[in-house]
Design a protein around this motif. Structure first.
Motif, short mmCIF file in Angstrom:
data_model
loop_
_atom_site.label_atom_id
_atom_site.label_comp_id
_atom_site.label_asym_id
_atom_site.label_seq_id
_atom_site.Cartn_x
_atom_site.Cartn_y
_atom_site.Cartn_z
N LEU A 176 -1.47 -2.44 2.89
CA LEU A 176 -1.05 -1.24 1.99
C LEU A 176 -0.20 -1.44 0.84
O LEU A 176 0.74 -2.03 1.38
N SER A 177 -0.20 -0.80 -0.24
CA SER A 177 0.93 -0.75 -1.11
C SER A 177 2.07 0.41 -0.51
O SER A 177 1.67 1.32 0.23
N ASP A 178 3.22 0.22 -1.15
CA ASP A 178 4.35 1.37 -0.81
C ASP A 178 3.58 2.76 -1.01
O ASP A 178 3.90 3.59 -0.46
N TYR A 224 1.38 -8.83 13.91
CA TYR A 224 0.59 -8.40 12.87
C TYR A 224 1.36 -6.87 12.57
O TYR A 224 1.53 -6.47 11.48
N ASP A 225 1.53 -6.10 13.58
CA ASP A 225 1.77 -4.76 13.40
C ASP A 225 2.54 -4.23 14.75
O ASP A 225 2.52 -4.59 15.85
N TYR A 252 9.67 -2.93 5.16
CA TYR A 252 9.68 -3.69 3.59
C TYR A 252 9.19 -2.75 2.51
O TYR A 252 8.52 -3.12 1.54
N ARG A 253 9.37 -1.33 2.74
CA ARG A 253 9.48 -0.31 1.60
C ARG A 253 10.41 -0.63 0.57
O ARG A 253 11.50 -1.04 1.08
N ARG A 278 5.68 -1.52 8.78
CA ARG A 278 5.19 -1.69 7.44
C ARG A 278 6.54 -1.05 6.61
O ARG A 278 6.61 -1.47 5.74
N GLU A 322 7.84 5.46 12.80
CA GLU A 322 6.80 5.06 11.76
C GLU A 322 7.52 4.83 10.52
O GLU A 322 7.04 3.97 9.58
N PRO A 333 -3.36 3.84 9.32
CA PRO A 333 -4.04 2.98 8.84
C PRO A 333 -4.37 1.87 10.08
O PRO A 333 -3.18 1.60 10.68
N TYR A 346 0.45 8.19 3.64
CA TYR A 346 0.09 8.26 5.23
C TYR A 346 1.53 8.90 5.88
O TYR A 346 1.42 9.81 6.50
N LEU A 347 2.84 8.34 5.55
CA LEU A 347 3.97 8.55 6.04
C LEU A 347 4.51 10.01 6.08
O LEU A 347 4.85 10.54 6.91
N PRO A 388 -1.81 -1.46 8.40
CA PRO A 388 -0.70 -1.16 7.39
C PRO A 388 -0.23 -2.25 6.45
O PRO A 388 0.22 -1.96 5.35
N TRP A 391 1.08 3.67 1.82
CA TRP A 391 1.88 3.81 3.04
C TRP A 391 2.65 5.14 2.88
O TRP A 391 2.87 5.76 3.88
#
Ligand SMILES: [Zn+2]
Lengths: 1001, 91
Positions: free
Chosen positions: B34-36, A890-891, A899-900, A896, A709, B28, B42-43, B31, B39
């Motif tokens: 969500l903002s960094d 989409y997921d 692109y942190r 997710r 994740e 979520p 949650y992570l 996902p 996220w």
């Protein structure tokens, strides 16, 4: 020296059977039933070792597992020798050999003894203060410290003995077979509970069993005789199992206990063959009754550690149990009545008592009256202020105590003696109770810690619960047991008890001296040589927490965990700092209660049984064909197959060339295989892999990358669509179980609405991979009815087929970049199909290759190995595998995170190829990569992850991760090695056949 | 080693199970919205309580099922065991 101090028949001695043994190479005799300690004392040997720091002569001090001094090494045999064994626990047998530890060159002449005269230079924290500086000297210090510390020798050859583990489940476990334990076990067993009673000694009965005077009576019988009848009764109980020589080492939560059962340690070596030596019992008890008794406290005064100074109760045990007099001129020093019990025993056995020195001024009990009747001089209100004698005590100096007990007054009286018994009262043995998580409370009236709250279904009974006198034990036990076992009646109601003891005690933690504390050596921890002075110094230097004082002074840190002196340390800290005992707390008692052998801990899990391993269905073929094996997770995988004189490098070069030039064959059975079925199987794969799966046609294969994740690469492998709602996924060999667990986790907890079922089928199939330009010809011979044309069976597709009558699944997939096929058959047909392939490939020089060649071949193609080229900090983008990450979906797991702010940085470590300037130079995997050798400090850019010499490209190739590497193509970097710097150029990670032409050739 | 009462198999030794961290953290649904920071919450962010803690466990060497437990981390007492998807009991 060699006097016979055997006085009268001891309870456990068989005088008809004489046993010879050696101590420090000298021959001695004892009797069957003796411990090493009792036999030595019978021969008037007190000096058995040297103390840890000052190397002071030390003698046997106790008669039990709490012994701090008499630590010996058994047998000089290089395989069977045992270190750090307490002489008080060793039962002697014909041929026993024991030697002193912690003395060099010998116990009688010890060079380290000189430390004793320098002792003002060795205060608490000495090691911390002195050997800290200069750091470069530490190696020299360490040599001398270790040499003179001498904590025994380890065996140098494998242990020949057998050990085992056993699980025991019982309703009630009773720990300790003293009077309380016997009563508890009898009550539990008679009430229908499946009961286990264990005791560390070879005999039942604890210390009451030798209480044989009319001063202590139960129902009008001498208490010892009464107990003996009880023991005879419990031996007949069907519900009760009794294990002697069994010491509980650990009491964990949920009533899970570990115990060591010694089965043959008391037998002569030649009688031990093929028998289990020790057993580790893993006990789950519904209820636990702790009846571990109490340990007598020493008294703390100047030079209280000379050989010949023993606990008063030990002197009594040696006389009663073994018929041994510890001395001929005995003096007892006490602050309570129990030393008078010792006196009675000595009187009965005809052993001379010179005097009794009692800290108390006014004393009055029937017991004392009995002793006084024998004209023994009692100094009331006196204490010992010093002792004399080097290798053995030869006298004491005594003085009168002041009214408040803080000072000594009057003039010194010197008394000569050859043995001094000391009694400072009793400490309940709460070690196991506190290990289980129990909380203690402090009882002010007699200064003891006793159990307060129980964390599990357990109780403590008898003296470990603070009932230190016979009448109290009997009075309380019936009620306790009825409540705990929820029963109506016990055999111990309305029992008449006579105890002639008075409970009065004058507790002085540190007895006063006529000298100032700096000039005295009142030992608190005998094994670690910590004195009262050290504790006071630690307090002066600002230590407050008992845990800190313990570590600074090393009090209670020996192998005996300070069973004797911990209470005095606490007492002195309490008095000096003005903190109440109850608020000070105790240090933590940790398992094991007494040391365990390594043999007991590992049990049968030695040698090839140390860890389980898995073999593929083709394992025997590999063995028969000279394969070397590599451990991959639990698997044994064929690593390479050397021919005659080949070394590994030569074998791998030959195998790699053959696979690319003609044909190679690999056992890939270890790859994880997960069968996925259900109407939502496609959707499920969409969510767990980075790429899209909905449009994969039936009969097609696809490579997938799985992330965590957090966006980091977790596993990879090829998944094949077998039917509308049916897939087979392959995982890496090492990741199989974890991938299965992770997929189950998501299915059960995040997406329970999905109709998907997972089954691990790794072991069900043998997987045989045939690759190379001639692979097609070979497979056409092995499976003649399969149409292998590119139109019917292109790369990344799958066919069901059969080899004669054996069904098989064939995939045309490749991990080498060569045209290749993977045949999956039911595991037990694996070997015959492999042999068919070998037979069909003979004309094409089909070459079996192992994991090393597989790694080389895939590196030529720039294919990653998860776990080698990745380390849970690599995203697919870092690996230059952007092509496999779907932009449209989409997921999926980890999307997710890609692109942190951290994962999109340009200067992350990225996978690149590395080519050495000298094509013959092969890099070391794990080597660091830098750009500028002159920059200080040197900046580490990354490291080499895979490196080989490629026989197909005739040059060295490597993969590595480099900070910002993607944009460094063609740039020069440096691999700094111990002897030289190696220059490399950053390259594309794909070294061979970038266009994938070979797949379809 | 404590005993865990698997809701599918009954009481078994801890060694048959695998701990799976804090319970009731739901992935979520969207996902990408969500903002960094959201996220990351949650992570990465997990509680580490001395006292009552809600935890996920997997009977990995048994039925392979995931379930939740309520454990007092100060003494390992397990106050409740309940299946996935069920509301946490009041303790
Ligand atoms: Zn289960």
């Amino acid at each position: 020296m060699s006097k016979n101090l055997r006085v009268k028949k001891g309870k456990f001695i068989d005088e008809t059977s004489r046993v010879s043994f050696k101590f420090n190479r000298k021959k001695f005799y004892g009797f069957k039933g003796d411990t090493l300690a009792s036999a030595l004392l019978a021969n008037n040997v007190h000096l058995v070792g040297r103390s840890f720091k000052y190397h002071r002569p030390r003698g046997i001090m106790t008669a039990g597992s709490e012994e701090p001094n008499a630590i010996v090494q058994l047998h000089n045999d290089s395989s069977r020798t045992d270190a750090n064994v307490r002489a008080t626990e060793v039962e002697i047998y014909e041929g026993l050999e024991a030697t002193s530890q912690n003395c060099w060159p010998s116990v009688n002449f010890d060079i380290g003894g000189i430390n004793n005269f320098f002792s003002p230079l060795l205060p608490a924290g000495f090691y911390y203060k002195t050997f800290m500086w200069p750091a470069s000297f530490w190696e020299k210090y360490e040599y001398f410290i270790r040499k003179s510390a001498g904590l025994g020798k380890s065996p140098t050859r494998p242990d020949p003995d057998i050990y085992e583990h056993r699980y025991i489940h019982c309703d009630v476990l009773v720990i300790g077979a003293g009077i309380s334990g016997i009563m508890a076990a009898k009550t539990a067993a008679k009430s229908g509970f499946k009961t286990l009673l264990v005791d560390e000694k070879p005999n039942l009965g604890g210390s009451t069993i030798y209480q044989d005077t009319n001063l202590f009576k139960i129902n009008n019988q001498n208490s010892g005789s009464w107990l003996e009848k009880e023991i005879n009764e419990i031996k007949k109980l069907k519900n009760l199992e009794i294990k002697t020589r069994t010491s509980v080492a650990a009491f964990h939560g949920y009533n899970f206990l570990l115990a060591r059962e010694s089965l043959i340690d008391h037998l002569p070596i030649e009688q031990r063959k093929n028998k289990t030596r020790q057993r580790l019992l893993k006990i789950r008890a519904k209820k636990v009754i702790t009846a571990t008794g109490s340990i007598e406290r020493p008294l703390i005064f100047d030079n209280n550690d000379r050989p010949g100074i023993l606990l008063s109760s030990a002197i009594k045990k040696y006389a009663d149990f073994f018929g041994v007099a510890c001395g001929e001129k005995n003096i007892l020093l006490t602050n309570n009545d129990s030393a008078y019990e010792t006196a009675i025993s000595l009187i009965q056995k005809g052993i001379n008592i010179e005097a009794i020195i009692d800290n108390r001024e006014s004393i009055d009990s029937k017991l004392i009256y009995e002793v006084e009747k024998n004209n023994i001089k009692i100094f009331k209100g006196f204490t010992v202020v010093n002792t004399s004698g080097y290798k053995k005590i030869n006298g004491v100096s005594i003085m009168e105590l002041s009214k408040d007990g803080q000072k000594v007054i009057g003039s010194k009286i010197n008394l000569s003696c050859d043995c001094l018994g000391i009694s400072g009262g009793w400490t309940p043995a709460v070690h196991l109770f506190t290990q289980s998580g129990g909380k203690l409370q402090f009882r002010d009236e007699d200064q003891v810690f006793i159990p307060k709250t129980y964390p599990s279904d357990q109780i403590s009974v008898g003296s470990c619960n603070g009932d230190l006198e016979l009448d109290k034990i009997i009075l309380n036990i019936s009620k306790s047991l009825k409540e705990f076992l929820n029963i109506k009646k016990t055999d111990y109601e309305n029992i008449e008890v006579l105890s002639s003891m008075n409970k009065s005690k004058r507790n002085i933690w540190l007895l006063p001296s006529d000298k100032i504390i700096g000039k005295t050596k009142p030992f608190i921890d005998y094994q670690n040589d910590a004195t009262a002075k050290d504790i006071k110094l630690a307090l002066r230097e600002g230590f407050r927490s008992i845990e800190h004082v313990k570590r600074y002074t090393t009090t209670g840190m020996g192998t005996d965990q300070g069973k004797l002196g911990n209470m005095h340390a606490l007492g002195i800290i309490s008095e000096t700092s003005g903190t109440k005992m109850g608020e000070l707390g105790t240090t933590t008692f940790r398992p094991p209660y007494t040391p365990l052998t390594f043999g007991t801990i590992v049990g049968r899990n030695v040698g090839e049984y140390f860890d389980i391993f898995r073999k593929t269905p083709l394992h025997d073929w590999h063995t028969n064909n000279n394969a070397e094996f590599e451990n991959v997770g639990q698997w044994k995988r064929a690593w390479y197959y050397p021919k005659k004189d080949e070394n590994m490098h030569q074998a791998v070069q030959r195998e790699s060339k053959a696979a690319r030039e003609s044909a190679g064959i690999l056992d890939a059975s270890t790859l994880g295989k997960i069968d996925i079925q259900g109407t939502d199987a496609s959707e499920f794969l969409n969510r767990v892999y980075t790429n899209a799966w909905s449009k994969l046609a039936i009969g097609k294969c696809r490579y997938g990358l799985m992330l965590n994740e957090d966006g980091m690469v977790y596993d990879d492998g090829v998944t094949t669509r077998l039917g509308e709602n049916h897939y087979i996924m392959t995982t890496t060999t090492g990741g199989a179980a974890n991938v299965m667990g992770k997929l189950e986790d998501y299915l059960q907890t995040e997406w329970p609405e999905l109709d998907v079922y997972l089954t691990s089928v790794t072991d069900h199939y043998a997987t045989i991979s045939v690759c190379g330009p001639n692979s097609k010809k070979i497979i056409s011979k092995v499976i003649p009815n399969l149409d292998l044309t590119d139109e019917n069976f292109p790369h990344m597709s799958f066919k069901n087929s059969n080899i004669e009558k054996v069904k098989c699944r064939v995939m045309r997939i490749s991990f080498t970049g060569e045209h290749s096929y993977e045949i999956n058959v039911q595991a037990n047909y694996g070997k015959s199909v492999w042999e068919k392939c070998m037979e069909a490939g003979r004309d094409f020089n089909i070459t079996p290759y192992g994991t090393e060649t597989m790694h080389l071949l895939r590196a030529e193609k720039g294919f990653i190995i998860v776990g080698q080229d990745t380390d849970a900090t690599m995203t697919p983008i870092d690996l230059q595998m952007d092509w496999i990450v779907s932009k449209k979906k989409y997921d999926f797991i980890g999307k997710r995170s890609l692109y942190r702010s951290d994962t999109i940085k340009d200067d992350r470590k990225q996978l690149v190829g590395l080519l050495t300037d000298n094509p013959n130079e092969v890099l070391e995997e794990g080597a660091q990569i830098i750009a500028d050798i002159n920059k200080s400090p040197v900046e580490m850019l990354g490291h080499v992850t895979s490196s080989y010499y490629s026989p197909n490209l005739n040059k060295s190739i490597a993969l590595g991760v480099v900070r910002g590497g993607k944009n460094m193509m063609g740039q020069k970097l440096i691999i700094p090695m111990e002897k030289k710097n190696i220059n490399v150029t950053v390259s594309d990670p794909v070294f061979l056949d970038k266009e994938n032409k070979r797949l379809n050739d | 080693m404590f005993l865990i009462n698997c809701p599918f198999c009954g009481e078994r030794e801890q060694s048959e199970f695998k701990a799976g961290g804090e319970a009731h953290i739901v992935r979520p649904k969207q996902p990408t919205e969500l903002s960094d920071d959201e996220w990351a919450e949650y992570l990465f962010m997990r509680k580490n309580i001395k006292g009552i803690q809600f935890e996920r466990w997997n009977h990995i060497h048994g039925c392979r099922k995931w379930f939740n437990i309520v454990r007092d981390t100060s003494n390992d007492e397990i106050k409740a065991v309940y299946k996935m998807g069920k509301k946490p009991p009041l303790v």
